[in-house]
Design a protein around this motif. Structure first.
Motif, PDB file in Angstrom:
ATOM      1  N   TYR A  70      -6.005 -22.685  12.982  1.00  0.00           N
ATOM      2  CA  TYR A  70      -5.951 -23.322  14.300  1.00  0.00           C
ATOM      3  C   TYR A  70      -7.281 -24.024  14.569  1.00  0.00           C
ATOM      4  O   TYR A  70      -8.359 -23.430  14.427  1.00  0.00           O
ATOM      5  CB  TYR A  70      -5.679 -22.278  15.384  1.00  0.00           C
ATOM      6  N   THR A  71      -7.211 -25.292  14.913  1.00  0.00           N
ATOM      7  CA  THR A  71      -8.401 -26.059  15.288  1.00  0.00           C
ATOM      8  C   THR A  71      -8.152 -26.740  16.637  1.00  0.00           C
ATOM      9  O   THR A  71      -6.993 -27.004  17.003  1.00  0.00           O
ATOM     10  CB  THR A  71      -8.729 -27.127  14.233  1.00  0.00           C
ATOM     11  N   TYR A  72      -9.252 -27.046  17.353  1.00  0.00           N
ATOM     12  CA  TYR A  72      -9.125 -27.695  18.664  1.00  0.00           C
ATOM     13  C   TYR A  72     -10.368 -28.534  18.919  1.00  0.00           C
ATOM     14  O   TYR A  72     -11.402 -28.372  18.270  1.00  0.00           O
ATOM     15  CB  TYR A  72      -8.941 -26.651  19.766  1.00  0.00           C
ATOM     16  N   ASP A  73     -10.268 -29.443  19.876  1.00  0.00           N
ATOM     17  CA  ASP A  73     -11.377 -30.334  20.231  1.00  0.00           C
ATOM     18  C   ASP A  73     -12.208 -29.654  21.318  1.00  0.00           C
ATOM     19  O   ASP A  73     -11.857 -29.692  22.506  1.00  0.00           O
ATOM     20  CB  ASP A  73     -10.825 -31.674  20.714  1.00  0.00           C
ATOM     21  N   TYR A  74     -13.315 -29.046  20.897  1.00  0.00           N
ATOM     22  CA  TYR A  74     -14.148 -28.265  21.817  1.00  0.00           C
ATOM     23  C   TYR A  74     -14.683 -29.123  22.962  1.00  0.00           C
ATOM     24  O   TYR A  74     -14.702 -28.710  24.124  1.00  0.00           O
ATOM     25  CB  TYR A  74     -15.299 -27.630  21.032  1.00  0.00           C
ATOM     26  N   GLN A  75     -15.145 -30.354  22.677  1.00  0.00           N
ATOM     27  CA  GLN A  75     -15.810 -31.195  23.664  1.00  0.00           C
ATOM     28  C   GLN A  75     -14.875 -31.633  24.797  1.00  0.00           C
ATOM     29  O   GLN A  75     -15.313 -31.862  25.922  1.00  0.00           O
ATOM     30  CB  GLN A  75     -16.383 -32.440  22.973  1.00  0.00           C
ATOM     31  N   SER A  76     -13.569 -31.731  24.475  1.00  0.00           N
ATOM     32  CA  SER A  76     -12.651 -32.290  25.477  1.00  0.00           C
ATOM     33  C   SER A  76     -12.082 -31.250  26.420  1.00  0.00           C
ATOM     34  O   SER A  76     -11.358 -31.594  27.369  1.00  0.00           O
ATOM     35  CB  SER A  76     -11.498 -33.013  24.773  1.00  0.00           C
ATOM     36  N   LEU A  77     -12.366 -29.946  26.167  1.00  0.00           N
ATOM     37  CA  LEU A  77     -11.748 -28.883  26.964  1.00  0.00           C
ATOM     38  C   LEU A  77     -12.729 -28.331  27.993  1.00  0.00           C
ATOM     39  O   LEU A  77     -13.947 -28.335  27.791  1.00  0.00           O
ATOM     40  CB  LEU A  77     -11.285 -27.753  26.044  1.00  0.00           C
ATOM     41  N   ASP A  78     -12.145 -27.809  29.057  1.00  0.00           N
ATOM     42  CA  ASP A  78     -12.995 -27.126  30.044  1.00  0.00           C
ATOM     43  C   ASP A  78     -13.384 -25.761  29.492  1.00  0.00           C
ATOM     44  O   ASP A  78     -12.887 -25.314  28.453  1.00  0.00           O
ATOM     45  CB  ASP A  78     -12.278 -27.010  31.393  1.00  0.00           C
ATOM     46  N   SER A  79     -14.289 -25.104  30.185  1.00  0.00           N
ATOM     47  CA  SER A  79     -14.878 -23.866  29.669  1.00  0.00           C
ATOM     48  C   SER A  79     -13.824 -22.768  29.493  1.00  0.00           C
ATOM     49  O   SER A  79     -13.852 -22.018  28.505  1.00  0.00           O
ATOM     50  CB  SER A  79     -15.992 -23.383  30.599  1.00  0.00           C
ATOM     51  N   ALA A  80     -12.873 -22.673  30.413  1.00  0.00           N
ATOM     52  CA  ALA A  80     -11.838 -21.632  30.311  1.00  0.00           C
ATOM     53  C   ALA A  80     -10.972 -21.840  29.071  1.00  0.00           C
ATOM     54  O   ALA A  80     -10.637 -20.900  28.342  1.00  0.00           O
ATOM     55  CB  ALA A  80     -10.982 -21.629  31.574  1.00  0.00           C
ATOM     56  N   SER A  81     -10.622 -23.100  28.810  1.00  0.00           N
ATOM     57  CA  SER A  81      -9.799 -23.413  27.636  1.00  0.00           C
ATOM     58  C   SER A  81     -10.587 -23.197  26.352  1.00  0.00           C
ATOM     59  O   SER A  81     -10.031 -22.774  25.329  1.00  0.00           O
ATOM     60  CB  SER A  81      -9.297 -24.856  27.713  1.00  0.00           C
ATOM     61  N   GLN A  82     -11.882 -23.509  26.365  1.00  0.00           N
ATOM     62  CA  GLN A  82     -12.717 -23.285  25.193  1.00  0.00           C
ATOM     63  C   GLN A  82     -12.726 -21.812  24.806  1.00  0.00           C
ATOM     64  O   GLN A  82     -12.598 -21.462  23.629  1.00  0.00           O
ATOM     65  CB  GLN A  82     -14.143 -23.765  25.468  1.00  0.00           C
ATOM     66  N   VAL A  83     -12.886 -20.935  25.795  1.00  0.00           N
ATOM     67  CA  VAL A  83     -12.881 -19.489  25.539  1.00  0.00           C
ATOM     68  C   VAL A  83     -11.534 -19.052  24.977  1.00  0.00           C
ATOM     69  O   VAL A  83     -11.432 -18.269  24.023  1.00  0.00           O
ATOM     70  CB  VAL A  83     -13.221 -18.723  26.825  1.00  0.00           C
ATOM     71  N   LYS A  84     -10.483 -19.568  25.568  1.00  0.00           N
ATOM     72  CA  LYS A  84      -9.114 -19.228  25.174  1.00  0.00           C
ATOM     73  C   LYS A  84      -8.850 -19.600  23.709  1.00  0.00           C
ATOM     74  O   LYS A  84      -8.313 -18.810  22.918  1.00  0.00           O
ATOM     75  CB  LYS A  84      -8.149 -19.960  26.100  1.00  0.00           C
ATOM     76  N   CYS A  85      -9.259 -20.799  23.316  1.00  0.00           N
ATOM     77  CA  CYS A  85      -9.029 -21.270  21.952  1.00  0.00           C
ATOM     78  C   CYS A  85      -9.905 -20.526  20.953  1.00  0.00           C
ATOM     79  O   CYS A  85      -9.474 -20.219  19.831  1.00  0.00           O
ATOM     80  CB  CYS A  85      -9.297 -22.771  21.864  1.00  0.00           C
ATOM     81  N   ALA A  86     -11.142 -20.254  21.353  1.00  0.00           N
ATOM     82  CA  ALA A  86     -12.050 -19.519  20.474  1.00  0.00           C
ATOM     83  C   ALA A  86     -11.522 -18.105  20.215  1.00  0.00           C
ATOM     84  O   ALA A  86     -11.609 -17.593  19.092  1.00  0.00           O
ATOM     85  CB  ALA A  86     -13.441 -19.462  21.093  1.00  0.00           C
ATOM     86  N   MET A  87     -10.948 -17.484  21.221  1.00  0.00           N
ATOM     87  CA  MET A  87     -10.375 -16.148  21.059  1.00  0.00           C
ATOM     88  C   MET A  87      -9.190 -16.173  20.099  1.00  0.00           C
ATOM     89  O   MET A  87      -8.995 -15.249  19.308  1.00  0.00           O
ATOM     90  CB  MET A  87      -9.956 -15.592  22.420  1.00  0.00           C
ATOM     91  N   LEU A  88      -8.408 -17.248  20.142  1.00  0.00           N
ATOM     92  CA  LEU A  88      -7.262 -17.368  19.230  1.00  0.00           C
ATOM     93  C   LEU A  88      -7.760 -17.526  17.782  1.00  0.00           C
ATOM     94  O   LEU A  88      -7.209 -16.920  16.860  1.00  0.00           O
ATOM     95  CB  LEU A  88      -6.389 -18.552  19.620  1.00  0.00           C
ATOM     96  N   GLN A  89      -8.800 -18.328  17.594  1.00  0.00           N
ATOM     97  CA  GLN A  89      -9.367 -18.477  16.256  1.00  0.00           C
ATOM     98  C   GLN A  89      -9.867 -17.143  15.714  1.00  0.00           C
ATOM     99  O   GLN A  89      -9.632 -16.789  14.555  1.00  0.00           O
ATOM    100  CB  GLN A  89     -10.516 -19.494  16.274  1.00  0.00           C
ATOM    101  N   GLU A  90     -10.569 -16.398  16.559  1.00  0.00           N
ATOM    102  CA  GLU A  90     -11.088 -15.094  16.135  1.00  0.00           C
ATOM    103  C   GLU A  90      -9.950 -14.127  15.833  1.00  0.00           C
ATOM    104  O   GLU A  90     -10.001 -13.337  14.886  1.00  0.00           O
ATOM    105  CB  GLU A  90     -11.996 -14.532  17.229  1.00  0.00           C
ATOM    106  N   ARG A  91      -8.895 -14.209  16.630  1.00  0.00           N
ATOM    107  CA  ARG A  91      -7.713 -13.350  16.421  1.00  0.00           C
ATOM    108  C   ARG A  91      -7.077 -13.613  15.048  1.00  0.00           C
ATOM    109  O   ARG A  91      -6.664 -12.692  14.356  1.00  0.00           O
ATOM    110  CB  ARG A  91      -6.714 -13.614  17.546  1.00  0.00           C
ATOM    111  N   ILE A  92      -7.043 -14.883  14.669  1.00  0.00           N
ATOM    112  CA  ILE A  92      -6.462 -15.254  13.370  1.00  0.00           C
ATOM    113  C   ILE A  92      -7.318 -14.717  12.232  1.00  0.00           C
ATOM    114  O   ILE A  92      -6.811 -14.171  11.254  1.00  0.00           O
ATOM    115  CB  ILE A  92      -6.314 -16.786  13.274  1.00  0.00           C
TER     116      ILE A  92
END
Length: 424
Positions: A70-92
């Motif tokens: 899973y990859t995402y565009d860190y710069q384009s997301l707000d802080s809440a979404s950044q945390v959410k996506c980072a947690m999913l990456q760590e979960r994987i």
């Protein structure tokens, strides 16, 4: 200085205006996130069921996890979404590590299938090979309708590890002490029967969740060799060291010299059931390079037949291995070259034939004798006779015939074969 400060403030404002605005997950990004979460949740659920999982299922679990990313565009997301996506990456990443460790911890409960069939028709003795390493365990669970026999062999050591017979339930485990190819043999008995068969092994090595592929081939063996079996074969032996060549004079010419008849006596080798012959008849007395090759060709054809696994030797039937051998080698025919061949079982009848006694006054084997014979191959059943005489006659009045006779004795023998197993 005031002008420079004002310029820097304006530059900062312009730079801020060109930065993209951060935003929450939405649209395609949100769909990708939700789909990835769903996949991760499914794999985590499968991981909870690893106890009792088959080896191929564990390997599929590995494959799913390795393909998951899973990859995402860190710069384009707000802080809440950044945390959410980072947690999913760590979960994987944690999931991938957890899968390997969980499977490793449960290897004793993950069977590697060798053969599984709940409704197997056993028509003959059947063998299932498997390569096993030291420390692994072989599990056998077989049920039959009627009493059968199950054996386990160490193929490399040529030894029998276990034998169970006169029962319908076979459920046991063998701890493997040496790396080798092992064989599980099921003998259904004299008649076919259905069976439930489950043969597998457990291992302590992740790499062994994929079984080693075993190849097999049938090869010639000797009597008494490990797991060798016998089949009825045939041994072919030259009766004549070289082709017997003789001239049958035309009957008119024979009145002055030579003879229009000839006799060849055959001493039948002990144990022979058939005499095979190759007869080349020509109006030309010149030899051919192929003369004398009948036995060589016959044995070459026989080797070819054995490689193809065709039916074994049957001396009492018109069809079978002998006819196949004879059909594979036929001398070239000449339209004008033909004679009569008579098969005699006694020396007195052969002598009368040689002395020009009319054939209607002689006793001969009518089934093996041939009138108007051209170049050909054939067989003469021995029928217990120790000596056979072949009488040849040229019916033509004016022209000579030249005959080349090659003879082979066919003796039934027991030939032995075994199945050779090897790691591909």
């Amino acid at each position: 200085m005031k002008k420079l400060s004002l310029y820097l403030v304006l530059l900062a404002l312009v730079s801020c205006n060109f930065q993209p605005k951060s935003k929450p997950l939405a649209g395609a990004d949100l769909a990708l996130y939700n789909r990835t979460v769903e996949q991760v949740t499914t794999i985590e659920g499968l991981l909870c069921e690893v106890n009792g999982m088959q080896a191929n299922e564990a390997l599929q679990l590995y494959a799913f996890a390795s393909e998951l990313q899973y990859t995402y565009d860190y710069q384009s997301l707000d802080s809440a979404s950044q945390v959410k996506c980072a947690m999913l990456q760590e979960r994987i990443e944690n999931l991938k590590t957890n899968i390997q460790q969980t499977v490793k911890d449960n290897l004793d409960n993950i069977p590697v299938d060798i053969y599984h069939n709940e409704d197997c028709l056993l028509e003959k003795k059947t063998t299932y090979p498997v390569y096993l390493k030291r420390g692994e365990k072989l599990h056998v669970n077989i049920s039959t309708k009627r009493a059968a026999t199950v054996k386990v062999y160490n193929y490399d050591a040529k030894s029998t590890l276990k034998t169970l017979s006169e029962t319908t339930k076979f459920n046991f485990t063998i701890s493997i002490e040496n790396a080798a190819i092992y064989l599980v043999e099921i003998n259904p008995g004299s008649t076919s029967q259905y069976a439930r068969i489950n043969i597998n092994y457990t291992t302590n090595n992740l790499a062994r969740l994929t079984p080693t592929e075993i190849g097999e081939r049938e090869v010639e063996a000797k009597s008494g060799e490990f797991r060798a079996w016998s089949v009825k074969g045939v041994k072919m032996k030259n009766i004549l060291d070289e082709p017997r060549k003789f001239t049958l004079r035309g009957q008119l010419k024979a009145m002055f010299s030579g003879s229009y008849r000839g006799v060849v006596g055959i001493d039948v080798p002990a144990g022979a059931t058939d005499i095979l012959y190759s007869m080349r008849i020509s109006t030309n007395e010149r030899d051919r390079s192929s003369d004398g090759e009948f036995n060589e060709h016959a044995n070459a054809t026989y080797r070819k037949i054995k490689m193809l696994g065709l039916p074994v030797y049957e001396s009492t039937r018109s069809a079978g291995i002998i006819n196949t051998i004879l059909g594979d080698y036929t001398p070239l025919r000449e339209e004008d070259a033909y004679i009569n061949m008579f098969v005699f079982g006694s020396s007195s009848q052969a002598k009368k034939f040689q002395d020009n006694k009319p054939t209607n006054q002689l006793s001969y084997d009518i089934n093996s004798s041939i009138m108007g014979m051209q170049s050909c191959t054939g067989r003469i059943p021995v029928k217990g006779r120790k000596t056979i005489y072949l009488g040849f006659e040229n019916e033509r009045t004016r022209y000579n015939n030249y005959v080349w006779v090659e003879l082979i004795a066919a003796q039934p023998v027991n030939e032995y074969y075994k199945t050779e197993y090897y790691i591909n």
